[in-house]
Design an enzyme around this catalytic site. Sequence first.
Site, PDB file in Angstrom:
ATOM      1  N   CYS A 106      34.237  10.436  31.885  1.00  0.00           N
ATOM      2  CA  CYS A 106      34.066  11.887  31.786  1.00  0.00           C
ATOM      3  C   CYS A 106      35.284  12.544  31.158  1.00  0.00           C
ATOM      4  O   CYS A 106      35.154  13.493  30.382  1.00  0.00           O
ATOM      5  CB  CYS A 106      33.750  12.467  33.153  1.00  0.00           C
ATOM      6  N   GLU A 134      29.415  15.809  34.645  1.00  0.00           N
ATOM      7  CA  GLU A 134      30.189  16.392  33.560  1.00  0.00           C
ATOM      8  C   GLU A 134      29.526  16.167  32.211  1.00  0.00           C
ATOM      9  O   GLU A 134      29.454  17.067  31.376  1.00  0.00           O
ATOM     10  CB  GLU A 134      31.603  15.803  33.514  1.00  0.00           C
ATOM     11  N   CYS A 156      36.134  11.021  36.144  1.00  0.00           N
ATOM     12  CA  CYS A 156      36.488   9.615  35.934  1.00  0.00           C
ATOM     13  C   CYS A 156      36.959   9.439  34.483  1.00  0.00           C
ATOM     14  O   CYS A 156      36.973  10.385  33.696  1.00  0.00           O
ATOM     15  CB  CYS A 156      35.288   8.729  36.219  1.00  0.00           C
ATOM     16  N   HIS A 167      26.686  11.191  34.381  1.00  0.00           N
ATOM     17  CA  HIS A 167      27.539  11.877  35.339  1.00  0.00           C
ATOM     18  C   HIS A 167      27.373  13.374  35.131  1.00  0.00           C
ATOM     19  O   HIS A 167      27.017  13.831  34.040  1.00  0.00           O
ATOM     20  CB  HIS A 167      29.005  11.495  35.127  1.00  0.00           C
TER      21      HIS A 167
END
Length: 158
Positions: free
Chosen positions: A90, A59, A87, A57
Amino acid sequence: MRARDQHAEWMLLALTEAHAALVFDDVPVGAIVVDAAGAVIGWGRNERERHQDPTLHAEVVAIRQAAVHTGDWHLTDCTLIVTLEPCVMCAGAILAARVPTVVFGAWDAKAGAVGSVYDVLRDRRLNHRVEVFAGVNAVECGAILREFFDNPARRTAR
């Protein structure tokens, strides 16, 4: 410069990363990490499709780069700016890296862990809490995601 203005300026850099994710048909989410002086020390975009890795992801990619840049996994003087509400995974990475401030754009009503579905970053039961600035450039951040998911040529198994 006021904090909100600075956040909006940084979000434009994160949006540039989000647009770059489209090259590999990844969900267009972008992130940057800035140090206490406001210098970008980490940047990332979703790379799950590109590398077939569910942990990539935006992040996480940005946090990893920032840790390499600083030579330390403690990012205690940094700010993470991301185009979509983080999420749970993350949020866990943000807490593990001790990032004190998160700025995000669009809310994620399906998987958000910073106020939408969960509020992991501000959970008093955990050993680290994060200051959160939500909804920065939300219209622009949401638009790129809506356009991506509304495009019938895109894969639907997301």
